[in-house]
Design a protein around this motif. Sequence first.
Motif, PDB file in Angstrom:
ATOM      1  N   TYR A  15      -9.986   2.131  -4.889  1.00 16.42           N
ATOM      2  CA  TYR A  15     -11.023   2.690  -4.171  1.00 16.42           C
ATOM      3  C   TYR A  15     -11.064   4.101  -4.094  1.00 16.42           C
ATOM      4  O   TYR A  15     -11.840   4.897  -3.260  1.00 16.42           O
ATOM      5  N   ALA A  16     -10.222   4.707  -4.707  1.00 18.81           N
ATOM      6  CA  ALA A  16      -9.955   6.276  -4.892  1.00 18.81           C
ATOM      7  C   ALA A  16     -11.220   6.927  -5.324  1.00 18.81           C
ATOM      8  O   ALA A  16     -12.258   6.443  -5.944  1.00 18.81           O
ATOM      9  N   GLY A  30     -11.212   7.873   2.655  1.00 17.62           N
ATOM     10  CA  GLY A  30     -10.330   8.639   3.822  1.00 17.62           C
ATOM     11  C   GLY A  30     -11.147   9.373   4.687  1.00 17.62           C
ATOM     12  O   GLY A  30     -10.966   9.405   5.720  1.00 17.62           O
ATOM     13  N   ALA A  49       1.130   3.975  -2.852  1.00 21.24           N
ATOM     14  CA  ALA A  49       0.643   5.454  -2.655  1.00 21.24           C
ATOM     15  C   ALA A  49       1.805   6.144  -2.888  1.00 21.24           C
ATOM     16  O   ALA A  49       1.591   7.703  -3.394  1.00 21.24           O
ATOM     17  N   GLY A  70      -8.426   0.106   2.531  1.00 19.90           N
ATOM     18  CA  GLY A  70      -7.730   1.346   3.222  1.00 19.90           C
ATOM     19  C   GLY A  70      -7.045   0.869   4.518  1.00 19.90           C
ATOM     20  O   GLY A  70      -7.359  -0.207   4.989  1.00 19.90           O
ATOM     21  N   THR A  71      -6.207   1.757   5.095  1.00 23.47           N
ATOM     22  CA  THR A  71      -5.593   1.568   6.285  1.00 23.47           C
ATOM     23  C   THR A  71      -5.457   2.898   7.148  1.00 23.47           C
ATOM     24  O   THR A  71      -5.330   3.934   6.293  1.00 23.47           O
ATOM     25  N   PHE A 127       0.893  -1.208   0.083  1.00 28.06           N
ATOM     26  CA  PHE A 127       0.097   0.028   0.022  1.00 28.06           C
ATOM     27  C   PHE A 127       0.980   1.213   0.072  1.00 28.06           C
ATOM     28  O   PHE A 127       0.747   1.994  -0.812  1.00 28.06           O
ATOM     29  N   LEU A 162      -2.586   7.208   6.781  1.00 26.04           N
ATOM     30  CA  LEU A 162      -3.850   7.059   6.224  1.00 26.04           C
ATOM     31  C   LEU A 162      -3.703   6.608   4.778  1.00 26.04           C
ATOM     32  O   LEU A 162      -3.067   7.391   3.951  1.00 26.04           O
ATOM     33  N   THR A 163      -4.202   5.604   4.219  1.00 23.25           N
ATOM     34  CA  THR A 163      -3.895   5.047   3.010  1.00 23.25           C
ATOM     35  C   THR A 163      -5.146   4.570   2.392  1.00 23.25           C
ATOM     36  O   THR A 163      -5.674   3.648   3.064  1.00 23.25           O
ATOM     37  N   VAL A 164      -5.443   4.800   0.923  1.00 22.04           N
ATOM     38  CA  VAL A 164      -6.588   4.392   0.489  1.00 22.04           C
ATOM     39  C   VAL A 164      -6.119   3.595  -0.807  1.00 22.04           C
ATOM     40  O   VAL A 164      -5.363   4.119  -1.368  1.00 22.04           O
ATOM     41  N   ARG A 195      -5.760   2.465  -4.610  1.00 23.27           N
ATOM     42  CA  ARG A 195      -6.007   3.306  -5.536  1.00 23.27           C
ATOM     43  C   ARG A 195      -7.237   2.795  -6.243  1.00 23.27           C
ATOM     44  O   ARG A 195      -8.114   3.689  -6.972  1.00 23.27           O
TER      45      ARG A 195
END
Length: 187
Positions: free
Chosen positions: A96-97, A102, A21, A62-63, A17, A90-92, A94
């Motif tokens: 799920y963008a 977020g 990112a 995400g996380t 992830f 914080l990462t989503v 791609r």
Amino acid sequence: MRITNATPADLDLLLTFRKEAAGWISKLGSDQWSRPYPANRLLATIEAGTVFMLRDGECTAGTITLTPEAEEGLWSAEELDEPSMFINKLTVARGYAGRNLGGVLLDWAGDRAYRAGAKWLRLDAWTTNTRLQRYYLDQGFQHVRTVLEGSAVNGGPRVSGWLAQRPTRPAEHDLSDETPAPEPLRA
């Protein structure tokens, strides 16, 4: 979607992830996360129970990391006396963008922090990533100040010192929260 604690089995996914990112952020003109994150440090945060995963069926969307511990040298003693929780990483994914996941994770974190007794949800963001700073402002955070000196790692310029906060609050979200109740913050 559901939110769960990360497990050591998620380590490789979380490292991937971060690389994903970093590649996306690089295309936007930022050097944020250009250095690989040490796997042993990430594993320690997973084992501490501060890393959370947003799951969509078998996929991870995400996380977010949420901790009562502030990074050294960023917040004043007076600020640290106020009950606060701190978010980072914080990462989503791609894929799920564009779905405001977020924002959903930030609301979930603010709710969890509220239930733990925190007054503030705080963060430090990359000092040169103005798009990310704008994102947090749009999510209701207020800029506190930017700390440019005193990196705990190498004593050089700090790269993640744009400080922001917003009050914690109960939040409505559609997440199925499979995490244990937050532990109350120590006074």
